[in-house]
Design a protein around this motif. Structure first.
Motif, PDB file in Angstrom:
ATOM      1  N   PRO A   1       0.803  -1.228   0.000  1.00 45.21           N
ATOM      2  CA  PRO A   1       0.000   0.000   0.000  1.00 45.21           C
ATOM      3  C   PRO A   1       0.833   1.275   0.000  1.00 45.21           C
ATOM      4  CG  PRO A   1      -0.276  -1.190   2.077  1.00 45.21           C
ATOM      5  CD  PRO A   1       0.553  -2.054   1.180  1.00 45.21           C
TER       6      PRO A   1
ATOM      7  N   ALA B   1       1.441   2.272  -3.725  1.00 45.58           N
ATOM      8  CA  ALA B   1       0.302   2.464  -4.636  1.00 45.58           C
ATOM      9  C   ALA B   1       0.211   3.935  -5.037  1.00 45.58           C
ATOM     10  CB  ALA B   1      -0.994   2.034  -3.962  1.00 45.58           C
TER      11      ALA B   1
ATOM     12  N   THR C   1      -1.062   7.550  -5.578  1.00 44.44           N
ATOM     13  CA  THR C   1      -2.072   8.326  -4.880  1.00 44.44           C
ATOM     14  C   THR C   1      -3.216   8.607  -5.845  1.00 44.44           C
ATOM     15  OG1 THR C   1      -0.915  10.369  -5.440  1.00 44.44           O
ATOM     16  CG2 THR C   1      -0.442   9.404  -3.292  1.00 44.44           C
TER      17      THR C   1
ATOM     18  N   GLY D   1      -5.460   6.437  -6.619  1.00 44.61           N
ATOM     19  CA  GLY D   1      -5.966   5.179  -7.148  1.00 44.61           C
ATOM     20  C   GLY D   1      -5.760   5.034  -8.644  1.00 44.61           C
TER      21      GLY D   1
ATOM     22  N   GLN E   1     -12.181  -2.960  -1.082  1.00 49.41           N
ATOM     23  CA  GLN E   1     -12.108  -1.681  -0.395  1.00 49.41           C
ATOM     24  C   GLN E   1     -10.738  -1.530   0.261  1.00 49.41           C
ATOM     25  OE1 GLN E   1     -14.331   0.845  -0.148  1.00 49.41           O
ATOM     26  NE2 GLN E   1     -15.772  -0.178  -1.508  1.00 49.41           N
ATOM     27  N   ASP E   2     -10.389  -0.314   0.601  1.00 51.45           N
ATOM     28  CA  ASP E   2      -9.123   0.008   1.253  1.00 51.45           C
ATOM     29  C   ASP E   2      -8.972  -0.776   2.551  1.00 51.45           C
ATOM     30  OD1 ASP E   2      -6.821   2.094   1.165  1.00 51.45           O
ATOM     31  OD2 ASP E   2      -7.565   2.136   3.237  1.00 51.45           O
ATOM     32  N   ILE E   3      -7.727  -1.040   2.952  1.00 50.62           N
ATOM     33  CA  ILE E   3      -7.476  -1.815   4.166  1.00 50.62           C
ATOM     34  C   ILE E   3      -8.034  -1.147   5.425  1.00 50.62           C
ATOM     35  CG2 ILE E   3      -5.473  -3.022   3.266  1.00 50.62           C
ATOM     36  CD1 ILE E   3      -3.693  -1.110   4.842  1.00 50.62           C
ATOM     37  N   THR E   4      -8.283   0.142   5.371  1.00 51.63           N
ATOM     38  CA  THR E   4      -8.874   0.811   6.531  1.00 51.63           C
ATOM     39  C   THR E   4     -10.294   0.315   6.778  1.00 51.63           C
ATOM     40  OG1 THR E   4      -9.654   2.662   5.189  1.00 51.63           O
ATOM     41  CG2 THR E   4      -7.491   2.901   6.224  1.00 51.63           C
ATOM     42  N   GLU E   5     -10.915  -0.289   5.772  1.00 54.09           N
ATOM     43  CA  GLU E   5     -12.278  -0.804   5.895  1.00 54.09           C
ATOM     44  C   GLU E   5     -12.311  -2.279   6.286  1.00 54.09           C
ATOM     45  OE1 GLU E   5     -14.895   1.255   5.569  1.00 54.09           O
ATOM     46  OE2 GLU E   5     -13.456   2.857   5.174  1.00 54.09           O
TER      47      GLU E   5
ATOM     48  N   PRO F   1      -7.403   0.147  10.321  1.00 51.26           N
ATOM     49  CA  PRO F   1      -6.374  -0.209   9.338  1.00 51.26           C
ATOM     50  C   PRO F   1      -5.294  -1.076   9.948  1.00 51.26           C
ATOM     51  CG  PRO F   1      -5.991   2.020  10.095  1.00 51.26           C
ATOM     52  CD  PRO F   1      -7.263   1.530  10.768  1.00 51.26           C
TER      53      PRO F   1
ATOM     54  N   GLY G   1      -5.622  -6.386  -3.282  1.00 52.40           N
ATOM     55  CA  GLY G   1      -6.402  -5.261  -3.783  1.00 52.40           C
ATOM     56  C   GLY G   1      -7.556  -5.675  -4.666  1.00 52.40           C
TER      57      GLY G   1
ATOM     58  N   TRP H   1       2.219   1.097 -11.286  1.00 55.64           N
ATOM     59  CA  TRP H   1       1.862   0.181 -10.211  1.00 55.64           C
ATOM     60  C   TRP H   1       2.928  -0.887 -10.042  1.00 55.64           C
ATOM     61  CZ3 TRP H   1      -2.747   0.361  -7.350  1.00 55.64           C
ATOM     62  CH2 TRP H   1      -3.657   1.325  -7.762  1.00 55.64           C
TER      63      TRP H   1
END
Length: 119
Positions: free
Chosen positions: A11, A14, A16, A18, A47-51, A68, A77, A105
């Motif tokens: 992450p 990655a 910025t 997206g 979804q993002d790792i924070t989710e 997270p 991902g 990427w």
């Protein structure tokens, strides 16, 4: 044979903001091609790792941990489940899928055959 392809990345590397609109267009075209060829069974981005939430089992005890996950060096991902005639064919599709991401990427795709229930 069915295969699961996962896309993993660090992450921290990655881009910025997206995926770029060009990448999304290229990926959409490839997904459409895979669907028409009868290869694609399912695909999706995560979804993002924070989710995310983890459930860990240790010594018979389960622990639920909400993201997270700062210590994560690699995260999944996205994924695709495909139907291919061989591992080589699955690798060809995975290679094309990675290519849609371009040079911005740094990602890895893991391809694993799905175990089928005994006949």
């Amino acid at each position: 044979m069915r295969f699961m392809m996962t896309l993993t990345m660090d992450p921290a590397t990655a881009p910025t903001g997206g995926p770029s609109p060009q990448m999304m267009e290229d990926m959409g075209k490839l997904i459409e091609e895979m669907a028409k060829a009868g290869v694609l069974l399912d695909t999706g981005g995560l979804q993002d790792i924070t989710e995310g939430t983890r459930i860990e089992l240790s010594g018979g005890k389960q622990t639920v941990i909400d993201g997270p996950f700062i210590e994560a060096k690699e995260v999944v991902g996205g994924y695709a489940i495909i139907q291919a005639k061989s591992k080589e064919e699955a690798l060809e599709w995975a290679s094309r899928f990675l290519a849609t991401h371009g040079e911005e990427w740094d990602i890895t795709s893991e391809i694993r055959q799905i175990q089928e229930p005994p006949a």
